[in-house]
Design an enzyme around this catalytic site. Structure first.
Site, short mmCIF file in Angstrom:
data_model
loop_
_atom_site.label_atom_id
_atom_site.label_comp_id
_atom_site.label_asym_id
_atom_site.label_seq_id
_atom_site.Cartn_x
_atom_site.Cartn_y
_atom_site.Cartn_z
CG HIS A 1 -0.39 0.16 2.55
ND1 HIS A 1 -0.16 -0.91 3.38
CD2 HIS A 1 0.01 1.26 3.26
CE1 HIS A 1 0.36 -0.48 4.53
NE2 HIS A 1 0.48 0.83 4.47
CD GLU B 1 -1.83 3.40 6.70
OE1 GLU B 1 -0.78 3.00 6.13
OE2 GLU B 1 -2.00 3.31 7.93
#
Lengths: 134, 134
Positions: free
Chosen positions: A79, A130
């Site tokens: 991520h 995120e």
């Protein structure tokens, strides 16, 4: 909304070997491993001049990255974490745009002790994003 | 050896839709698309305060990212590009450490007009690493 890239997270099957490769082969500054049992990971920080890479190895039976590693046994990029000034305002704008927030939609305290949210990768072209309030 | 992260490259199936999502949904500063036929990609730059994300869509029949998109139809994170001061010195040190450089081992001129090399993802835990001399 998006601020700095706080980190890029890379899942690895063997964090000791990965730390050695980033330190010795790639010549980067690499932290000691930190175990974060409440997050189900062991993490090593690779410090670059403008951001950092986080190497993550699953820790424990309920690790949130175990399934990723099972699917990608060599490891891989997991991520990207972007900083935001106000995570609730960001969340509300995203939800109003039709983007999906993972979990129950409420920020959780992340591995850095700050509120975080994850966005559904299907809404962002296969990339898990995120957001971290700094 | 590793300097700044120059960019993180994300392959997407539809660069217009991805640009719109990064600009409107995520509130980032996004460039106009640039076609780079000699590199087989159309690229959009997402400018963050400390680095950039490059959205890439395959261009032409021989695009080097076509196979990645076939395997990951939604898109996904493709590579991380680190800056190095001397790409030949970096290459020689990496090869001496047993790391594999893709292609014929000689730097090519990359999409930014600077010498680049790619390292074999199997040697770096599933992450494709680009080195760019700046």
């Amino acid at each position: 909304m998006l601020g700095r890239i706080n980190h890029i997270a890379i899942v690895v099957p063997d964090i000791a070997a990965a730390s050695k490769a980033y330190r010795e082969t790639l010549g980067a500054t690499v932290s000691q491993p930190q175990t974060l049992p409440e997050h189900g990971v062991t993490v090593v920080f690779v410090e670059l001049p403008n951001t950092k890479v986080e190497l993550l190895e699953p820790l424990g039976e309920a690790s949130p990255i175990a399934a990723f590693l099972a699917k990608n046994p060599d490891g891989g990029m997991h991520h990207i974490c972007y900083e935001v000034a106000d995570i609730l305002a960001a969340r509300d704008k995203l939800v109003a745009s039709g983007a999906r927030v993972l979990g129950n939609g409420e920020p959780k305290i992340g591995a850095h002790g700050k509120p975080v949210l994850f966005l559904h990768p299907k809404d962002f072209f296969g990339t898990l994003i995120e957001l971290e309030q700094v």
